[in-house]
Design an enzyme around this catalytic site. Structure first.
Site, mmCIF file in Angstrom:
data_model
loop_
_atom_site.group_PDB
_atom_site.id
_atom_site.type_symbol
_atom_site.label_atom_id
_atom_site.label_comp_id
_atom_site.label_asym_id
_atom_site.label_seq_id
_atom_site.Cartn_x
_atom_site.Cartn_y
_atom_site.Cartn_z
ATOM 1 N N TYR A 1 0.821 -1.224 0.000
ATOM 2 C CA TYR A 1 0.000 0.000 0.000
ATOM 3 C C TYR A 1 0.851 1.270 0.000
ATOM 4 O O TYR A 1 0.519 2.232 0.688
ATOM 5 C CB TYR A 1 -0.918 0.034 1.234
ATOM 6 N N TYR B 1 -14.284 -4.604 3.670
ATOM 7 C CA TYR B 1 -12.981 -5.035 3.154
ATOM 8 C C TYR B 1 -12.870 -6.547 3.342
ATOM 9 O O TYR B 1 -13.099 -7.060 4.441
ATOM 10 C CB TYR B 1 -11.824 -4.341 3.894
ATOM 11 N N ASP C 1 -17.275 -12.548 7.681
ATOM 12 C CA ASP C 1 -15.822 -12.458 7.572
ATOM 13 C C ASP C 1 -15.304 -11.954 8.921
ATOM 14 O O ASP C 1 -15.323 -10.761 9.208
ATOM 15 C CB ASP C 1 -15.453 -11.512 6.426
HETATM 16 C C1 PLP Z 1 -7.156 -8.580 6.633
HETATM 17 C C2 PLP Z 1 -8.504 -8.990 6.197
HETATM 18 C C3 PLP Z 1 -8.683 -9.820 5.074
HETATM 19 C C4 PLP Z 1 -7.545 -10.279 4.218
HETATM 20 O O1 PLP Z 1 -6.616 -11.052 4.893
HETATM 21 P P1 PLP Z 1 -5.147 -11.245 4.294
HETATM 22 O O2 PLP Z 1 -4.521 -12.244 5.200
HETATM 23 O O3 PLP Z 1 -4.497 -9.897 4.356
HETATM 24 O O4 PLP Z 1 -5.299 -11.725 2.906
HETATM 25 C C5 PLP Z 1 -9.977 -10.207 4.765
HETATM 26 N N1 PLP Z 1 -11.022 -9.799 5.493
HETATM 27 C C6 PLP Z 1 -10.889 -9.010 6.571
HETATM 28 C C7 PLP Z 1 -12.089 -8.617 7.355
HETATM 29 C C8 PLP Z 1 -9.627 -8.562 6.951
HETATM 30 O O5 PLP Z 1 -9.489 -7.751 8.004
#
Ligand code: PLP
Length: 419
Positions: free
Chosen positions: A19, A147, A241
């Protein structure tokens, strides 16, 4: 050791940072050692870590119990392929994770990063329908501010700006992204959207209670209950997630527990190994899993990372779960919540501060604008803390084990640099 070791100066011409606009990115601080909530820099400076290395190091760094588990596993067997071979750390971890999930969420697919865990969740949601002969339901409903990762599939379900949807038009799959149903107007938009489009959807994905990388935006349990109701009504797979929210960050072991809502799939990573090794898990319901059981070999889930269920990572994750059982992590999260609420409150009166919010072990100061986050980071380092402002926020997500004094130093530094 000098502040700027030769590997930093020489390697700077060869690494590509995350980033970062490399033309203007400042040379990063050189970390040489970690311990608890402290990062030791080359040259001797010690920083209090306010980020727990992107939310991973929930027990602090170098916890002896995790170190010992990883060292023992390293002696025995660092890794074997998961295709065709089994090993105890992964099978034990699967049993333990399933036991922490809502009833019915019992099937664990291991991967090596959060993004890939989400990719697998999408695949499960879509392929389970294809396997059952249901065509045309390939879209995932996601939310603004969300995200879910940096791979192409997950970028497409991030907030359109975060996922750079317009820049990558033609490359990314297109999925609907709408506001979370959090008030009367957005609930109406959401309900109408589903009524018109549910037939093309496979799943709804959300970060429960806190949208992390999108700006630490909070929402209430009622939002998740509304999503669950709608998903059930329209036969959609509900994906939580919990890559950021899992493992105590929001005050409970998992965010779903505060809403008393069970999704159909949960993704985990970040703090899964206590910040020691990359590992992720996609945990699916028995009902979804059953859609892959068939006489037709094409109905298998066609995914299998080379380092799937890495034994070192699984050993670390098992040790991390031991610590959640033997040490008072949730009480520590509650203490952090109270302390952050008390200590960040005065930021509300500072100019340029738009909001102060705290949830579990997450403290956020949102600014009206933050034109130069890199400069702010440098000033925070001068104050002896490692904090990584982004977007419009300066936030703390410390290790759950952080001491009261260390946390005061973190919030104190934020107050000082914002003043
Ligand atoms: C960090 C994150 C991801 C991605 O994880 P990586 O290990 O960086 O690929 C996906 N979803 C959420 C909610 C995250 O905080």
């Amino acid at each position: 050791m000098p502040t700027r070791p030769d590997w930093l100066t020489l390697g700077w011409n060869h690494v590509w940072l995350p980033y970062a606009q490399m033309q203007t990115a400042p040379l990063p601080a050189a970390a040489v050692r970690t311990e608890g909530s402290k990062i030791h820099l080359a040259g001797g400076k010690i920083l209090i870590d306010g980020v727990a290395s992107w939310w991973t190091a929930c027990h602090g760094y170098n916890h002896p119990h995790i170190r010992e588990a990883v060292a023992q596993q390293l002696e025995r067997m660092p890794h074997v392929m998961f295709g065709g071979l089994a090993h105890e750390p992964a099978y034990r971890l699967a049993i333990r994770l399933a036991a922490l999930m809502p009833p019915g969420l019992e099937r664990v697919f291991f991967t090596d990063s959060g993004s890939v865990a989400v990719e697998v969740a999408i695949k499960i949601a879509v392929q389970s329908r294809l396997n059952r002969g249901e065509r045309g339901r390939t879209k995932i409903l996601a939310f603004t501010g969300g995200y879910h990762g940096d791979t192409l599939g997950t970028m497409a379900i991030c907030d359109p700006e975060e996922g750079m949807h317009s820049l990558f038009t033609g490359l990314l799959p297109e999925h609907p992204v709408i506001p979370l149903p959090r008030d009367k107007a957005s609930i109406a938009v959401f309900d109408e959207f589903l009524a018109a489009n549910a037939h093309s959807l496979a799943a709804i994905i959300v970060e429960p209670l806190v949208q992390g990388a999108g700006g630490m935006i909070l929402h209430g349990a009622e939002v998740l209950r509304h999503l669950r109701k709608a998903a059930t009504e329209y036969g959609l797979t509900l994906i939580f997630d919990e890559i950021f929210t899992g493992f105590g960050r929001t005050g409970s072991m998992f965010a779903f527990q505060q809403a008393d809502v069970a999704p159909d799939i949960i993704t985990l990573s970040k703090a899964l190994t206590g910040g020691t090794l990359p590992l992720a898990a996609t945990i699916a319901s028995a009902e979804l899993f059953s859609a892959f059981l068939s006489d037709n070999p094409d109905h298998a889930l066609m995914h299998g990372p080379t380092f799937m269920a890495n034994a070192l990572g699984c050993a670390a994750a098992n040790a991390s779960l031991d610590l959640f059982e033997s040490e008072p992590r949730l009480a520590q999260a509650a203490r952090i919540e109270a302390q952050l609420a008390a200590e960040l409150e005065i930021c509300r009166d500072l100019p340029n501060v738009a909001d102060v919010r705290v949830k579990g072990a997450i403290g956020v100061v949102e600014l009206d604008s933050l034109p130069n986050p890199a400069e702010l980071r440098t000033r925070l380092i001068e104050h002896g803390v490692w904090v990584r402002p982004f977007g419009k926020i300066v936030y703390l997500t410390p290790a759950l084990t952080i001491s009261q004094e260390e946390l005061t130093q973190l919030s104190g530094a934020i107050v000082k640099v914002l003043e």
